[in-house]
Design an enzyme around this catalytic site. Structure first.
Site, mmCIF file in Angstrom:
data_model
loop_
_atom_site.group_PDB
_atom_site.id
_atom_site.type_symbol
_atom_site.label_atom_id
_atom_site.label_comp_id
_atom_site.label_asym_id
_atom_site.label_seq_id
_atom_site.Cartn_x
_atom_site.Cartn_y
_atom_site.Cartn_z
ATOM 1 N N THR A 147 0.823 -1.212 0.000
ATOM 2 C CA THR A 147 0.000 0.000 0.000
ATOM 3 C C THR A 147 0.857 1.262 0.000
ATOM 4 O O THR A 147 1.986 1.256 0.496
ATOM 5 C CB THR A 147 -0.898 -0.010 1.258
ATOM 6 O OG1 THR A 147 -1.492 1.271 1.423
ATOM 7 C CG2 THR A 147 -0.093 -0.306 2.525
ATOM 8 N N ASP A 148 0.266 2.357 -0.493
ATOM 9 C CA ASP A 148 0.978 3.643 -0.441
ATOM 10 C C ASP A 148 0.992 4.211 0.984
ATOM 11 O O ASP A 148 1.715 5.168 1.259
ATOM 12 C CB ASP A 148 0.337 4.663 -1.395
ATOM 13 C CG ASP A 148 -1.110 5.003 -1.059
ATOM 14 O OD1 ASP A 148 -1.711 4.330 -0.201
ATOM 15 O OD2 ASP A 148 -1.651 5.963 -1.671
ATOM 16 N N GLU A 149 0.206 3.604 1.885
ATOM 17 C CA GLU A 149 0.110 4.155 3.241
ATOM 18 C C GLU A 149 1.430 4.024 4.011
ATOM 19 O O GLU A 149 1.635 4.701 5.017
ATOM 20 C CB GLU A 149 -1.065 3.509 3.998
ATOM 21 C CG GLU A 149 -2.370 3.770 3.256
ATOM 22 C CD GLU A 149 -3.650 3.353 3.988
ATOM 23 O OE1 GLU A 149 -3.655 3.324 5.221
ATOM 24 O OE2 GLU A 149 -4.642 3.075 3.299
ATOM 25 N N TYR A 172 -1.928 -0.287 10.918
ATOM 26 C CA TYR A 172 -2.020 -0.999 9.633
ATOM 27 C C TYR A 172 -0.804 -0.692 8.764
ATOM 28 O O TYR A 172 -0.106 -1.597 8.292
ATOM 29 C CB TYR A 172 -3.310 -0.603 8.890
ATOM 30 C CG TYR A 172 -3.313 -0.972 7.418
ATOM 31 C CD1 TYR A 172 -3.288 -2.294 7.014
ATOM 32 C CD2 TYR A 172 -3.331 0.018 6.421
ATOM 33 C CE1 TYR A 172 -3.287 -2.642 5.656
ATOM 34 C CE2 TYR A 172 -3.335 -0.315 5.067
ATOM 35 C CZ TYR A 172 -3.305 -1.646 4.695
ATOM 36 O OH TYR A 172 -3.284 -1.976 3.351
ATOM 37 N N LYS A 176 2.291 -3.088 7.336
ATOM 38 C CA LYS A 176 2.591 -3.286 5.918
ATOM 39 C C LYS A 176 4.029 -2.832 5.617
ATOM 40 O O LYS A 176 4.734 -3.468 4.822
ATOM 41 C CB LYS A 176 1.607 -2.517 5.031
ATOM 42 C CG LYS A 176 0.189 -3.048 5.025
ATOM 43 C CD LYS A 176 0.028 -4.451 4.455
ATOM 44 C CE LYS A 176 0.286 -4.564 2.979
ATOM 45 N NZ LYS A 176 -0.064 -5.915 2.450
ATOM 46 N N ASN A 201 -5.640 3.869 -2.770
ATOM 47 C CA ASN A 201 -6.945 3.293 -2.405
ATOM 48 C C ASN A 201 -7.683 2.734 -3.620
ATOM 49 O O ASN A 201 -7.807 3.414 -4.632
ATOM 50 C CB ASN A 201 -7.843 4.370 -1.780
ATOM 51 C CG ASN A 201 -7.393 4.751 -0.395
ATOM 52 O OD1 ASN A 201 -6.288 5.238 -0.198
ATOM 53 N ND2 ASN A 201 -8.257 4.531 0.584
ATOM 54 N N ASN A 271 -12.715 13.396 1.067
ATOM 55 C CA ASN A 271 -13.793 12.451 1.395
ATOM 56 C C ASN A 271 -15.163 13.085 1.219
ATOM 57 O O ASN A 271 -16.086 12.454 0.700
ATOM 58 C CB ASN A 271 -13.636 11.956 2.834
ATOM 59 C CG ASN A 271 -12.387 11.103 2.998
ATOM 60 O OD1 ASN A 271 -11.899 10.513 2.037
ATOM 61 N ND2 ASN A 271 -11.872 11.040 4.216
HETATM 62 P P1 NAD Z 1 -9.281 -7.658 2.107
HETATM 63 O O1 NAD Z 1 -9.325 -7.377 3.576
HETATM 64 O O2 NAD Z 1 -10.515 -7.442 1.293
HETATM 65 O O3 NAD Z 1 -8.841 -9.169 1.870
HETATM 66 C C1 NAD Z 1 -7.819 -9.787 2.595
HETATM 67 C C2 NAD Z 1 -7.899 -11.293 2.362
HETATM 68 O O4 NAD Z 1 -6.821 -11.905 3.080
HETATM 69 C C3 NAD Z 1 -9.202 -11.904 2.882
HETATM 70 O O5 NAD Z 1 -9.733 -12.788 1.916
HETATM 71 C C4 NAD Z 1 -8.757 -12.659 4.127
HETATM 72 O O6 NAD Z 1 -9.558 -13.807 4.415
HETATM 73 C C5 NAD Z 1 -7.334 -13.044 3.775
HETATM 74 N N1 NAD Z 1 -6.504 -13.262 4.964
HETATM 75 C C6 NAD Z 1 -6.405 -12.456 6.053
HETATM 76 N N2 NAD Z 1 -5.586 -13.015 6.971
HETATM 77 C C7 NAD Z 1 -5.137 -14.185 6.424
HETATM 78 C C8 NAD Z 1 -4.264 -15.195 6.882
HETATM 79 N N3 NAD Z 1 -3.688 -15.137 8.092
HETATM 80 N N4 NAD Z 1 -4.020 -16.263 6.073
HETATM 81 C C9 NAD Z 1 -4.616 -16.340 4.846
HETATM 82 N N5 NAD Z 1 -5.469 -15.428 4.372
HETATM 83 C C10 NAD Z 1 -5.723 -14.352 5.152
HETATM 84 O O7 NAD Z 1 -8.059 -6.812 1.555
HETATM 85 P P2 NAD Z 1 -7.883 -6.058 0.157
HETATM 86 O O8 NAD Z 1 -8.461 -4.703 0.283
HETATM 87 O O9 NAD Z 1 -8.314 -6.960 -0.942
HETATM 88 O O10 NAD Z 1 -6.294 -5.902 0.117
HETATM 89 C C11 NAD Z 1 -5.476 -6.936 -0.403
HETATM 90 C C12 NAD Z 1 -4.029 -6.517 -0.283
HETATM 91 O O11 NAD Z 1 -3.804 -5.324 -1.008
HETATM 92 C C13 NAD Z 1 -3.580 -6.250 1.147
HETATM 93 O O12 NAD Z 1 -2.283 -6.752 1.305
HETATM 94 C C14 NAD Z 1 -3.608 -4.740 1.258
HETATM 95 O O13 NAD Z 1 -2.666 -4.297 2.204
HETATM 96 C C15 NAD Z 1 -3.240 -4.342 -0.151
HETATM 97 N N6 NAD Z 1 -3.779 -3.039 -0.603
HETATM 98 C C16 NAD Z 1 -5.102 -2.739 -0.463
HETATM 99 C C17 NAD Z 1 -5.597 -1.528 -0.943
HETATM 100 C C18 NAD Z 1 -7.069 -1.176 -0.863
HETATM 101 O O14 NAD Z 1 -7.456 -0.045 -1.215
HETATM 102 N N7 NAD Z 1 -7.943 -2.059 -0.447
HETATM 103 C C19 NAD Z 1 -4.720 -0.618 -1.552
HETATM 104 C C20 NAD Z 1 -3.365 -0.962 -1.667
HETATM 105 C C21 NAD Z 1 -2.924 -2.179 -1.203
HETATM 106 P P1 TYD Z 2 -10.965 3.664 4.161
HETATM 107 O O1 TYD Z 2 -11.885 3.213 3.078
HETATM 108 O O2 TYD Z 2 -11.052 3.022 5.498
HETATM 109 O O3 TYD Z 2 -9.481 3.551 3.572
HETATM 110 P P2 TYD Z 2 -8.066 4.111 4.190
HETATM 111 O O4 TYD Z 2 -8.272 4.536 5.581
HETATM 112 O O5 TYD Z 2 -7.178 2.914 4.085
HETATM 113 O O6 TYD Z 2 -7.658 5.220 3.283
HETATM 114 O O7 TYD Z 2 -11.178 5.228 4.367
HETATM 115 C C1 TYD Z 2 -11.015 6.147 3.299
HETATM 116 C C2 TYD Z 2 -11.167 7.546 3.868
HETATM 117 O O8 TYD Z 2 -12.518 7.721 4.305
HETATM 118 C C3 TYD Z 2 -10.312 7.808 5.097
HETATM 119 O O9 TYD Z 2 -9.854 9.152 5.049
HETATM 120 C C4 TYD Z 2 -11.259 7.602 6.262
HETATM 121 C C5 TYD Z 2 -12.588 8.045 5.694
HETATM 122 N N1 TYD Z 2 -13.780 7.346 6.231
HETATM 123 C C6 TYD Z 2 -14.884 8.114 6.676
HETATM 124 O O10 TYD Z 2 -14.876 9.348 6.652
HETATM 125 N N2 TYD Z 2 -15.982 7.442 7.130
HETATM 126 C C7 TYD Z 2 -16.033 6.056 7.173
HETATM 127 O O11 TYD Z 2 -17.060 5.495 7.626
HETATM 128 C C8 TYD Z 2 -14.896 5.323 6.712
HETATM 129 C C9 TYD Z 2 -14.900 3.815 6.755
HETATM 130 C C10 TYD Z 2 -13.798 6.003 6.232
#
Ligand code: NAD
Ligand code: TYD
Length: 365
Positions: A147-149, A172, A176, A201, A271
């Site tokens: 992630t970029d975070e 988090y 990461k 995101n 947001n």
């Molecule tokens: P998600 O929470 O939707 O999915 C995570 C998956 O991992 C789930 O299916 C869960 O069951 C599985 N999991 C969790 N713990 C586990 C374990 N101990 N063993 C096996 N499986 C396990 O997450 P996502 O949003 O799809 O993100 C996927 C990846 O991409 C993550 O590594 C996250 O850090 C990264 N990422 C997410 C975003 C985003 O915007 N969602 C952006 C950049 C990077």
């Molecule tokens: P989120 O989807 O949790 O992603 P991340 O925190 O990893 O960027 O949140 C996106 C943005 O929205 C973040 O600035 C937090 C805000 N947010 C709200 O304002 N209300 C909400 O209910 C949630 C879940 C997030």
């Protein structure tokens, strides 16, 4: 079954993972895709209904923290590459329960790295030659999806580059960042071929409705309050999840071992502006009067340590690997809203918990 590659995708039942699994299973019939997921609350096999019967797809229910299970999977399926997405992914949960993020994101990643290192050292990959130390373009790569975070919070108008120093601010992002460091340390110490990408995101279909966009869509649909943290001034850089899946495909096939690629859509929104845009799209789709859904907006207590702004410079992946996003935010958001409105059963299963029995019904013998 003879396959060109046996690829382990972890976290494939989650949001991004399910899009990556679907893309690889359908686009590469000669690859065998092993989707390994422990099915936490975020893992939903209903996400993969359309590919679960494909002959090149296998699901394995296992925990990445389980060293024995990881060793077994590498051996049983002669895994030659890993695309590692399994993680705890929600910042709010990391604030209330940081240890489960350390467990999965740090301990789990290192457990997986160990399994890869051992399996590939002894040449159990498809090529049956030792894979450690293979050069760019070779098989046997460990791809860590991050992630970029990890870069922290921006307070000026700059962008995150691959060279931006790590400065994680939430439990988090700290977990990461630690896992990214371990992947690079295994590359340096054991010559494990790896590649890392750090993405902004994501939004799109099959997104668990605890994250901003699907939560807001679901609440608008159900006429429930729309909780905006603080003043709603925080900025996120949104990318359509299928564009992220295509970027992962590109990095997996063309990325240079040892390199990092930032992935993003050059698409920054506060947001509050984003929630207003969603409200107006939903008003039109639900045939509500203009401004009706926005009345649900409710300002709530800010998230602890809330990062102000994330924004990615995705120039490197575009220049070096030729990837760029395919659709505009307006188009992506429109498609996303349409998907949730056409799949209210999915939303209802996720919010009621009914999706959790899908594994038992379909897989458990
Ligand atoms: P998600 O929470 O939707 O999915 C995570 C998956 O991992 C789930 O299916 C869960 O069951 C599985 N999991 C969790 N713990 C586990 C374990 N101990 N063993 C096996 N499986 C396990 O997450 P996502 O949003 O799809 O993100 C996927 C990846 O991409 C993550 O590594 C996250 O850090 C990264 N990422 C997410 C975003 C985003 O915007 N969602 C952006 C950049 C990077
Ligand atoms: P989120 O989807 O949790 O992603 P991340 O925190 O990893 O960027 O949140 C996106 C943005 O929205 C973040 O600035 C937090 C805000 N947010 C709200 O304002 N209300 C909400 O209910 C949630 C879940 C997030």
């Amino acid at each position: 079954m003879s396959t060109e590659r046996n690829i382990l995708i972890t976290g494939g039942a989650g949001f991004i993972g399910s899009h990556v699994v679907r893309r690889f299973v359908t686009k590469y019939p000669n690859y065998r895709i092993i989707n390994l997921d422990v099915l936490t609350y975020a893992g939903n096999l209903e996400n993969l209904r359309d590919v679960e019967r494909a002959s090149n797809y296998t699901f394995v229910k296992a925990d990445i923290c389980d060293a024995e299970a990881m060793t077994k999977v590498f051996k049983e399926y002669a895994i030659d590459s890993v695309i590692h997405l399994a993680a705890e992914s929600h910042v709010d949960r990391s604030i209330t329960d940081p240890l489960s993020f350390v467990r999965t994101n740090v301990f789990g990643t290192v457990t997986l790295l160990n399994a890869a290192k051992e399996a590939w050292k002894h040449g159990s990959g498809v090529s049956s030659t030792p894979l450690l130390g293979r050069g760019p373009g070779g098989e046997g790569r460990f791809y860590h999806v991050s992630t970029d975070e990890v870069y922290g919070s921006l307070h000026d108008d700059s962008l995150f580059l691959e060279t931006t120093p790590y400065d994680p601010q939430s439990p988090y992002s700290a977990s990461k960042a630690a896992s990214d460091h371990f992947v690079r340390a295994y590359g340096n110490t054991y010559k494990l071929p790896f590649v890392v990408s750090n993405c902004s995101n994501n939004y799109g279909s099959h997104h668990f409705p605890e994250k901003l966009i699907p939560l807001m869509i679901n609440n608008i649909r159900n006429n429930k309050p729309l909780p905006v943290y603080g003043k709603g001034e925080n900025v996120r850089d949104w990318l359509w999840v299928e564009d992220h899946a295509s970027a992962i495909d590109t990095v997996f096939h063309k990325g240079v071992n040892g390199e990092t690629y930032n992935i993003g859509g050059h698409n920054e929104w506060t947001n509050i502006d984003l929630v207003h845009l969603l409200c107006s799209i939903m008003d039109a789709k639900l045939e509500r009067a203009k401004g009706e859904s926005a009345k649900l907006i409710t300002y709530v207590t800010d998230r602890a340590g809330h990062d102000l702004r994330y924004a990615i410079d995705a120039g490197k992946i575009e220049r070096e690997l030729g990837w760029k996003p395919t659709i505009t935010f307006e188009e992506g958001l429109e498609r996303t809203v349409e998907w949730y409105l056409a799949n209210t059963e999915w939303l209802d299963h996720v919010t009621s918990g009914a999706y959790r029995s899908y594994y038992d019904a379909q897989y458990a013998r």
